[in-house]
Design a protein around this motif. Structure first.
Motif, short mmCIF file in Angstrom:
data_model
loop_
_atom_site.label_atom_id
_atom_site.label_comp_id
_atom_site.label_asym_id
_atom_site.label_seq_id
_atom_site.Cartn_x
_atom_site.Cartn_y
_atom_site.Cartn_z
N SER A 37 29.83 47.33 43.90
CA SER A 37 29.55 48.05 42.76
C SER A 37 28.40 47.12 42.00
O SER A 37 28.43 45.84 42.08
CB SER A 37 30.84 48.46 41.79
N PRO A 38 27.51 47.65 41.45
CA PRO A 38 26.55 47.01 40.40
C PRO A 38 27.16 45.88 39.49
O PRO A 38 26.57 44.98 39.25
CB PRO A 38 25.84 48.02 39.58
N ASP A 39 28.36 46.20 38.86
CA ASP A 39 28.97 45.51 37.78
C ASP A 39 29.74 44.39 38.41
O ASP A 39 30.44 43.38 37.89
CB ASP A 39 30.12 46.23 36.96
N GLY A 40 29.97 44.46 39.85
CA GLY A 40 30.56 43.35 40.69
C GLY A 40 32.25 43.39 40.64
O GLY A 40 32.88 42.34 40.64
N LYS A 41 32.70 44.51 40.24
CA LYS A 41 34.28 44.85 40.11
C LYS A 41 34.72 45.21 41.29
O LYS A 41 35.96 45.29 41.45
CB LYS A 41 34.50 45.51 38.86
N LYS A 42 34.03 46.05 42.15
CA LYS A 42 34.71 46.95 43.35
C LYS A 42 33.76 46.68 44.29
O LYS A 42 32.59 46.60 44.38
CB LYS A 42 34.69 48.34 42.60
N TYR B 211 38.39 51.79 47.95
CA TYR B 211 37.67 50.61 47.28
C TYR B 211 38.80 49.66 46.75
O TYR B 211 39.91 50.05 46.95
CB TYR B 211 36.59 50.90 46.06
N VAL B 212 38.07 48.52 46.99
CA VAL B 212 38.98 47.37 46.63
C VAL B 212 38.67 46.76 44.96
O VAL B 212 37.49 46.64 44.87
CB VAL B 212 39.24 46.30 47.49
N TRP B 213 39.80 46.54 44.40
CA TRP B 213 39.43 45.80 42.83
C TRP B 213 39.27 44.27 43.22
O TRP B 213 40.27 43.88 43.82
CB TRP B 213 40.47 46.04 42.00
N LEU B 214 38.18 43.69 42.88
CA LEU B 214 37.81 42.44 42.99
C LEU B 214 38.65 41.45 42.45
O LEU B 214 38.94 40.35 42.59
CB LEU B 214 36.32 42.09 43.01
N GLN B 215 39.05 41.90 41.10
CA GLN B 215 39.69 41.13 40.12
C GLN B 215 41.20 41.87 39.77
O GLN B 215 41.16 43.03 39.68
CB GLN B 215 39.12 40.82 38.83
N LYS B 216 42.36 40.79 39.92
CA LYS B 216 43.55 41.66 39.69
C LYS B 216 43.49 42.11 38.30
O LYS B 216 44.32 42.96 38.12
CB LYS B 216 44.53 40.39 39.89
N LYS B 217 43.03 41.52 37.15
CA LYS B 217 43.07 42.24 35.87
C LYS B 217 42.66 43.49 35.83
O LYS B 217 42.91 44.32 34.99
CB LYS B 217 42.36 41.02 34.84
N ASP B 218 41.55 43.88 36.58
CA ASP B 218 41.16 45.21 36.39
C ASP B 218 41.94 46.28 37.20
O ASP B 218 42.10 47.34 36.65
CB ASP B 218 39.48 45.17 37.06
N VAL C 198 29.74 37.64 40.07
CA VAL C 198 30.79 38.13 40.66
C VAL C 198 31.94 37.11 40.89
O VAL C 198 31.85 36.11 41.24
CB VAL C 198 30.47 38.70 42.15
N GLN C 199 33.00 37.53 40.45
CA GLN C 199 34.31 36.63 40.29
C GLN C 199 35.37 37.59 41.05
O GLN C 199 35.61 38.61 40.67
CB GLN C 199 34.82 36.37 39.10
N ILE C 200 35.94 36.92 42.25
CA ILE C 200 36.68 37.42 43.06
C ILE C 200 38.26 36.85 43.22
O ILE C 200 38.14 35.59 43.47
CB ILE C 200 36.28 37.72 44.60
N ASP C 201 39.37 37.65 42.91
CA ASP C 201 40.52 36.92 43.06
C ASP C 201 40.97 37.32 44.46
O ASP C 201 41.66 38.67 44.88
CB ASP C 201 41.57 37.42 42.19
N PHE C 202 40.89 36.44 45.41
CA PHE C 202 41.19 36.51 46.82
C PHE C 202 42.60 36.86 47.13
O PHE C 202 43.25 37.21 48.02
CB PHE C 202 40.72 35.64 47.65
N ASP C 203 43.47 36.22 46.38
CA ASP C 203 45.07 36.38 46.33
C ASP C 203 45.65 37.85 46.64
O ASP C 203 45.72 38.53 45.66
CB ASP C 203 45.77 35.33 45.42
#
Length: 190
Positions: A43-48, A64-71, A102-107
């Motif tokens: 996604s252009p915003d780097g969230k998905k 799709y996968v959410w890249l950050q847990k908070k989202d 882009v910040q990704i929570d991999f856990d």
């Protein structure tokens, strides 16, 4: 910063991986499923990260996968409030167009998957719109099995067929300026 790709494992199953471009972190399996996952799209915003998966009912669907847990943990009400605040900020001042970091929570990222489509046929080639609100995809769900172009909002609120009677092509790409979608269609225009 990151690369997303589909890779075949030793069981001949395709999985979606995210790989840090500087190779500082080993690749992470995002999809973690015994059936094939293909065609990742940021996604252009780097969230998905969207992709096509055959995990349900023998047909490919868009997930799709959410890249950050908070989202992932936000409710729809929180998303609506956030969208309203962003549109107010945009109207008050001209925003400098910087690419998002882009910040990704991999856990346990594989637990943050969301099934977006479930039409009767196969859906594939996900591509986000420039604003990240919609995902364009192709589907052969019509009566004659030919492929058409659709778009769906990220929260499943709106689904719309853009072409009819098998007029869509394959290998869909968004232009760098986000204004056009390009498809291959038997060597001609769709």
């Amino acid at each position: 910063q990151y690369l997303a790709y589909s890779k075949t494992n030793l069981d001949f199953n395709k999985e979606i991986y995210i790989h840090k471009a500087d190779n500082s972190v080993p690749p992470v399996n995002v999809s973690m499923h015994p059936r094939s996952d293909l065609s990742p799209s940021w996604s252009p915003d780097g969230k998905k990260l969207a992709f096509s998966s055959i995990r349900n009912y023998g047909n490919y669907d868009i997930w799709y996968v959410w890249l950050q847990k908070k989202d992932y943990e936000k409710t729809m009400t929180e998303w609506k409030l956030e969208d309203g605040e962003e549109s107010e900020k945009d109207s008050k001042k001209n925003k400098k167009e910087d690419k998002p970091i882009v910040q990704i929570d991999f856990d346990q990222i594989y637990n943050r998957l969301f099934q977006l489509t479930s039409l009767p046929g196969d859906e594939s080639n996900p591509v986000f719109s420039e604003d990240g609100e919609f995902i364009y995809f192709t589907s052969n769900s019509n009566e004659d099995g030919k492929t058409d172009l659709y778009k769906i909002r990220w929260d499943k609120k709106e689904v719309k067929a853009i072409t009819k009677k098998g007029k869509a092509g394959r290998s869909m790409k968004l232009s760098p300026d986000g204004k056009y979608l390009y498809l291959l269609n038997k060597g001609g225009k769709p």
